[in-house]
Design an enzyme around this catalytic site. Sequence first.
Site: not given
Length: 404
Positions: A87, A145, A149
């Site tokens: 993930h 992603e 992040h």
Amino acid sequence: MLAVFIIATALALVAASPLQSPAEYSSLFGRDASIVSGCSASGSASCHNTSSVSNLCCFESPGGLLLQTQFWDTDPSTGPSDSWTIHGLWPDNCDTSFEENCDPSRAYTGISSLLSAQGASSTLSFMQTHWVDINGNNEQFWEHEWSTHGTCMSTLRTTCLPSGSPKGAEAVAFFQTVVKLFQTLPTYTWLANAGILPSTSATHTLSSLTSALKSGSGVTPSLDCNGDTLNAASYYFNLKGSIIDGTFVAIDAPETGSCPSSGIKYPPKSGGTPNPTVSPTTSGGLPAKATINAIHSGSPLGGLLSLGTWSTQTLATFQISGTMSSFTMTSSKGTCGASGGTFSCGSGVASTTFSAVASGSSLLLMSGGSTSFTSDGIPSGTTVFDVFTGSSHTQDFSLEIVGI
Ligand SMILES: *[C@@H]1O[C@H](CO)[C@@H](O)[C@H](O)[C@H]1NC(C)=O
């Protein structure tokens, strides 16, 4: 074939040298080039400093609690049938609060090209099999992603990179590190070693799963379930040095996941590859978190930003709650609503309900029972357009809900 590959690798290395970068391109044939941070990994681990640290290029802060999150997706199935999938790698603050989307100016697109251009083809090929989006939108998933992040990681700020590093080098380092870290966390194998294999009938207690994973990893991860079905694991770390090449120090999960204490199912995957044609509605309804992509003249063209405008820039994440026939949406700016023919999201916007309809492999947004949305122009670069419901303006398009 092999010769071609070696030549391509050699060219990538040659292309890197005229930049006069002090970055050392390590590893030849079949392995990726990588930059070095110049940081020592012998100092204190992130979240374990006793006084303020000034050089945040070599000390991850404030996001010093790092989660390597993994999926076990079975409906639809993604990735190999004998491996969990990636993930991401998320920087939480040391108290488990977190920051997201820290630098929109580095929300890079075209991750595949970036990785190939900077000598990270073997990372990219691993990502294509093990870092896969449930709807087949890998590129968008990777962009998300990184921008959500990765841009929050202090040790990946561009000022921390060796001078002369090409644009996006820190994102390349991010993907390389996530892949390398994931490869040290073989959840499937650790469960299998304890006799826990995917099954359509067996159920497990949370403690049997976590102790199997603790035997493998030495620490307790947190496990998340979709109802009573296991579908995610998070391994927690502190970091010594830089995300680029520091040492990850595994720790027990400081928070518990969403799985119940018993009766947990761990079903098999149905196939070996992601299936982009499975309708998202077959997984039991709406995604709780999604981007909204625009389809104009039959092709994808950008989507919605957090204010609800149409753009080709990095798309916003919308939280969705309700059912296919009636749901509400919010973005980071506030609730979304359609009033007086205009669609928008914000703190002053009155929430209205929307519905969704499956069309082929996609899920289309409807307002007032219609999938038509219009604008006064087509977005490009930083030019964005207001979105109107129905067909009252010149450019018409539909809006696709893509779970993330
Ligand atoms: C650790 O360092 C960070 C970054 O300088 C700082 O914000 C934090 O307060 C420090 N923690 C302690 C306990 O001093």
